[in-house]
Design a protein around this motif. Structure first.
Motif, mmCIF file in Angstrom:
data_model
loop_
_atom_site.group_PDB
_atom_site.id
_atom_site.type_symbol
_atom_site.label_atom_id
_atom_site.label_comp_id
_atom_site.label_asym_id
_atom_site.label_seq_id
_atom_site.Cartn_x
_atom_site.Cartn_y
_atom_site.Cartn_z
ATOM 1 N N THR A 81 0.813 -1.219 0.000
ATOM 2 C CA THR A 81 0.000 0.000 0.000
ATOM 3 C C THR A 81 0.841 1.262 0.000
ATOM 4 O O THR A 81 0.328 2.356 0.193
ATOM 5 C CB THR A 81 -0.931 0.021 1.231
ATOM 6 N N SER A 210 -8.725 3.947 2.032
ATOM 7 C CA SER A 210 -7.806 3.141 2.829
ATOM 8 C C SER A 210 -8.387 3.000 4.221
ATOM 9 O O SER A 210 -9.019 3.924 4.734
ATOM 10 C CB SER A 210 -6.435 3.814 2.900
ATOM 11 N N LYS A 212 -6.450 2.085 6.953
ATOM 12 C CA LYS A 212 -5.342 1.976 7.901
ATOM 13 C C LYS A 212 -5.507 2.902 9.107
ATOM 14 O O LYS A 212 -5.183 2.537 10.224
ATOM 15 C CB LYS A 212 -4.016 2.267 7.196
ATOM 16 N N GLU A 242 -0.039 6.015 0.190
ATOM 17 C CA GLU A 242 -0.691 4.706 0.185
ATOM 18 C C GLU A 242 -1.414 4.462 -1.124
ATOM 19 O O GLU A 242 -1.979 5.386 -1.723
ATOM 20 C CB GLU A 242 -1.711 4.609 1.325
ATOM 21 N N TYR A 244 -4.695 2.679 -2.788
ATOM 22 C CA TYR A 244 -6.028 2.429 -2.248
ATOM 23 C C TYR A 244 -6.238 0.940 -1.943
ATOM 24 O O TYR A 244 -5.744 0.065 -2.653
ATOM 25 C CB TYR A 244 -7.104 2.934 -3.216
ATOM 26 N N THR A 245 -6.966 0.675 -0.869
ATOM 27 C CA THR A 245 -7.294 -0.705 -0.491
ATOM 28 C C THR A 245 -8.807 -0.916 -0.420
ATOM 29 O O THR A 245 -9.255 -2.031 -0.165
ATOM 30 C CB THR A 245 -6.674 -1.055 0.881
#
Length: 353
Positions: A81, A210, A212, A242, A244-245
């Motif tokens: 990430t 994200s 996190k 980061e 993207y997740t």
């Protein structure tokens, strides 16, 4: 593997250049040489939201990436990430430009406008205002432990028409005698069916891409995305970023919920222009001109420990707004309780005397 990372070297002295929040340029920390970053507003594009986009834009599944540092040649394993980082061996700042291209190039970026020196001032002013916090917290802040991070977000636009039906209430006053013969009044409500139409354009509804950082801290950091800059990896130099997740479809569902809640509020407010109360409101919503874009927003993040417990502090890298956790001093709370008890006791004494 040498094309994975991009390092910015000063043409004057050869030092690694970093993005400078004050000048909004690349700047050499050694000699002060600056390079202007190109900002092409035409590249900040709103993409039409289609079923294909919702189904296809998904985060990559890899857990890490191996890369070779251009500064010293070390092989470095980078978190999946992360798109910008610092070599642990030579300290060179580099941007994973190829990885960004493989994943998803952001449509725009809000650059850092607050530098690390300012974050120290912001933190100390903030902790000074937390009068329940232990005094020792003022010494726990360390500039070298705060990290500048670009956090990925999705933005959504939409034209929404709402046709609603509801019950509107008109209040009226009624007088009556109670059991002791005293005249009392109470407010009662007459209910009437009503309906109407409300339109609203939603511009840049921000949804984090994200998971996190803690959402309760992130949600209080408000950003202005109206004058967003076109994306350039130059903004990443010296900072972390980061990938993207959270995929586009999941983010779109969150955006829809946000917009629905706002439309409900607007419909209720429309009813209350004619009535005193509103209940049983239902809506039929039509969505038009839905678009999205992928952007990066600046955040400073730091973590500190107090009595074995972890606390997080976030600072908006655009405006300097701070959101954080902090412990409460048991001693200070006890003193407040004692003072309250003394005040109540004195008040009771004077009333009775």
């Amino acid at each position: 593997m040498m094309d994975i990372a991009k390092t910015y070297y000063c043409q004057n002295c050869g030092a690694v250049m970093e993005f400078d929040a004050a000048s909004q340029n690349l700047k050499c920390p050694s000699c002060g040489n600056k390079i202007e970053i190109e900002n092409d507003e035409s590249k900040v594009v709103e993409h039409k939201l289609t079923r294909h986009a919702l189904n296809s834009i998904k985060p990559e599944q890899k857990t890490s990436t191996s890369m070779e540092c251009e500064g010293c040649g070390a092989l470095v394993e980078v978190d999946s990430t992360s798109t910008a980082t610092t070599c642990p061996y030579c300290g060179s700042n580099y941007v994973l430009a190829k990885k960004q291209m493989d994943a998803l190039i952001p449509d725009g970026v809000v650059p850092f406008r607050i530098d690390k020196v300012q974050t120290g001032e912001i933190y100390h002013k903030w902790i000074k205002g937390r009068w329940l916090a232990p005094n020792t917290l003022k010494t726990l802040y360390q500039t070298d432990k705060i990290q500048g991070i670009y956090i990925p977000y999705w933005t959504f636009d939409a034209d929404i028409d709402a046709r609603y039906r509801a019950m509107g209430g008109e209040d009226y006053e009624v007088s009556y005698k109670d059991d002791e013969g005293e005249i009392q009044t109470e407010i009662r409500t007459r209910w009437y069916p009503t309906s109407g139409h409300v339109h609203n354009f939603f511009d840049d509804v921000l949804i984090r891409a994200s998971n996190k950082l803690k959402p309760n801290l992130l949600n209080s950091l408000v950003y202005n995305t109206q004058n967003i800059s076109s994306y350039s990896p130059d903004y990443m130099s010296g900072y972390c970023a980061e990938i993207y997740t959270i995929d586009l479809e999941d983010a779109h569902k969150d955006a829809i919920n946000k917009m629905k809640n706002e439309m409900r509020h607007l419909c209720e407010r429309d009813v209350l222009r004619r009535y005193d109360r509103v209940s049983n409101l239902t809506m039929d919503l039509d969505y038009d001109n839905e678009t999205y874009k992928h952007v990066l927003l600046p955040i400073y993040s730091t973590t500190y420990y107090y009595n074995g417990k972890e606390y997080h502090v976030l600072i908006n890298g655009q405006s300097g707004v701070i959101s954080g956790e902090y412990p409460k001093s048991v001693f200070k709370i006890a003193m407040i309780i004692i003072v309250i008890i003394i005040i109540i006791a004195l008040a009771f004494y004077y009333v009775n005397s």
